[in-house]
Design an enzyme around this catalytic site. Structure first.
Site, PDB file in Angstrom:
ATOM      1  N   GLY A 172       0.812  -1.201   0.000  1.00 40.13           N
ATOM      2  CA  GLY A 172       0.000   0.000   0.000  1.00 40.13           C
ATOM      3  C   GLY A 172       0.848   1.254   0.000  1.00 40.13           C
ATOM      4  O   GLY A 172       1.847   1.365  -0.715  1.00 40.13           O
ATOM      5  N   GLY A 173       0.464   2.217   0.845  1.00 43.39           N
ATOM      6  CA  GLY A 173       1.196   3.485   0.913  1.00 43.39           C
ATOM      7  C   GLY A 173       2.641   3.319   1.293  1.00 43.39           C
ATOM      8  O   GLY A 173       3.481   4.161   0.957  1.00 43.39           O
ATOM      9  N   GLY A 407      19.437  10.335 -34.317  1.00 41.85           N
ATOM     10  CA  GLY A 407      19.165  10.995 -33.052  1.00 41.85           C
ATOM     11  C   GLY A 407      19.694  10.226 -31.862  1.00 41.85           C
ATOM     12  O   GLY A 407      19.985  10.808 -30.809  1.00 41.85           O
ATOM     13  N   ALA A 408      19.849   8.912 -32.014  1.00 38.70           N
ATOM     14  CA  ALA A 408      20.369   8.107 -30.910  1.00 38.70           C
ATOM     15  C   ALA A 408      21.838   8.443 -30.633  1.00 38.70           C
ATOM     16  O   ALA A 408      22.305   8.329 -29.490  1.00 38.70           O
ATOM     17  CB  ALA A 408      20.219   6.622 -31.235  1.00 38.70           C
TER      18      ALA A 408
END
Length: 517
Positions: A172-173, A407-408
């Site tokens: 949970g939290g 772009g890599a």
């Protein structure tokens, strides 16, 4: 007059109650499962005799819906400061034997106070998590307590290193605080981490899923990417923590613990010349290069089981601490995809905030193609790499081993993205795309008209590599610092690191950049 013996006896009795929190029966039951107690975990972490406990007597009398009043010694968490390898470290260890280690108001205050002290004193925080989540009996106070801890996690981010060990339940939290820290180490057995359990998942979605599918160390390390290291047991988790700590500064105004060798060795390593296959498309494992580049082949790989096409981790190069980022052609040809972009960007940003130089080893044909990648947001995720490198002001040394396309190429820290020095091997190819693809676009007619199209294509590809993709072309345009033999790499990188350690770079004033999350 001397202090009353009765008061001293009372103090000792109260200490013994706190030390025995949870009871002998519960501790014995845990030992059968191979679990250490909360105190034993801290004893294993710290140098013997150096632990100073905060809030030993703090506790909250919890009213169990008005039916029963329960006492939680220490409120289910032990906090304090001790020494690890001669350096002060703040740590907390949740005690599952006391109310399931659930977080309540005092539990939260102890952790929050520890964080405040650590930030003021400039020391790392190590959290050993073993908690069932929020203490239901305290209602909104337990939720407020989590908010206080989360707030400290964020305040401390980029100020002091934060390491989380998941050694039991983290549900949970309770799972969000570790997720806000820098590194997560999770034990292979006896540990689970999840937000919603199988019953909640089934009730909400109708899906049946076991904890083994999403809550284990293996699931988090290889699938979700939430966990950086898997430990075989709690002793191993402590050992990994200490190893990791050995590369990190205590805070963001200190340098990492460099141990520079007295003399920089420029000795050649002929074996490095043998690692790279002659065929640029042939795969090889970049771990071989890293092992020869770093001191004693001692490389602490981070996120080893996640997005294996990109390798990241810490090492020393002739005594200087460095973060290593490397494409791995043995996995997915070394391409960058969604997961590896996230992995790389986060690691770069950690290195930057804690003054750790970055060494990048490049062999990348491009971003991973495919419908799933495009629909999954590869543009946004790939942009994180560009953002992380461009915003980093630490020393950045890049070595282009083979392919560096499109772009890599930029996303792997080219000179244009702020690399301080870029070295290329003679096998390097720097271009918009691979030679075979380029000639098919540029010379369609010539290839079609040739008597032997395949031979013509091969000839043109070789010519393209020499004229347009050669490392010497890039060097001629001042995009590469030097073209070097692979055998020279260790010495050149070591010298480059020494020469850039005094680097200082001022950026335009702003709160922070807006990374494409």
């Amino acid at each position: 007059m001397a202090i009353s013996p009765a008061l001293l006896k009372q103090l000792e009795e109260k200490r013994q109650v706190a030390y025995a929190a949870g009871g002998a029966a519960k501790l014995a039951e845990r030992k059968k499962k191979g679990l250490l107690s909360a105190r034993e975990r801290l004893e294993a972490l710290f140098t013997p005799g150096t632990f100073m406990e905060f809030g030993l007597h703090a506790q909250h009398a919890c009213h169990d819906f008005g039916l029963e009043t329960k006492s939680f010694p220490g409120d289910g968490v032990i906090t304090g400061v001790g020494y690890v390898d001669g350096r002060p470290v703040a740590a907390f260890s949740q005690d599952f034997t006391v109310g399931g280690g659930a977080l309540g108001r005092i539990h939260s205050k102890k952790i929050s106070d520890l964080y405040d002290y650590a930030m003021q004193s400039g020391m790392p925080v190590i959290g050993i998590n073993d908690s069932g989540g929020a203490r239901i009996q305290e209602g909104d106070e337990s939720l407020s307590g989590y908010g206080q801890v989360f707030y400290r996690n964020v305040l401390a981010s980029g100020v002091i290193p934060q390491i989380s060990i998941i050694a039991g339940s983290c549900a949970g939290g309770a799972a969000y605080s570790p997720a806000l820290t820098d590194f997560l180490i999770m034990t292979r057995k006896n540990a689970q981490m999840f937000i919603c359990g199988p019953e909640v998942i089934k009730a909400a979605t109708g899906q049946e899923a076991s904890l083994s599918q999403f809550a284990t160390a293996e699931a988090h390390a290889s699938v979700s990417g939430n966990v950086h290291f898997i430990a075989e047991n709690e002793g191993d988790a402590i050992a990994i923590t200490k190893k990791l700590f050995s590369f990190l500064p205590s805070n963001n105004v200190m340098d990492p613990p460099h141990r520079p060798t007295p003399v920089i060795s420029l000795e050649s390593d002929a074996a490095m010349n043998e690692i790279i296959p002659e065929d640029s498309k042939a795969p090889f494992d970049v771990h071989q290069v890293i092992a020869r580049l770093v001191d004693d082949a001692d490389f602490l790989e981070v996120h080893r089981d996640f997005a294996k096409n990109l390798v990241v981790g810490f090492a020393r190069i002739q005594g200087l601490v460095a973060g290593i980022i490397a494409n791995n052609p043995a996995v997915k040809a070394g391409t960058l995809d969604i997961d590896s972009s996230d992995k790389g960007a986060r690691f770069i940003r950690f290195c930057n905030v804690f003054n750790i130089p970055v060494v990048t080893l490049v062999d990348i044909p491009g971003f991973m193609p495919g419908l799933a990648q495009e629909r999954g947001g590869i543009i946004r995720h790939g942009a994180k790499m560009l953002f992380a490198y461009a915003s980093a002001t630490v020393p950045k040394i890049t070595v282009i081993m083979r392919k560096a396309y499109g772009g890599a190429y930029l996303a792997m820290c080219s000179a244009d993205m702020g690399a301080d020095m870029v070295f290329a091997w003679p096998s390097a190819e720097i271009a918009v795309m691979g030679a075979e693809g380029a000639v098919k676009v540029l010379f369609k007619k010539e290839i079609a008209a040739a008597s032997d199209p395949k031979a013509k294509e091969k000839e043109l590809a070789a010519e393209y590599r020499e004229k347009f993709a050669s490392p010497y072309e890039a060097a001629a345009k001042a995009m590469v610092t030097d073209v070097i033999e692979p055998a020279q790499t260790r010495g050149m990188v070591a010298m480059a690191l020494r020469n850039t350690l005094s680097k200082r770079e001022t950026r335009p004033p702003k709160k922070h950049g807006n990374i494409p999350l």
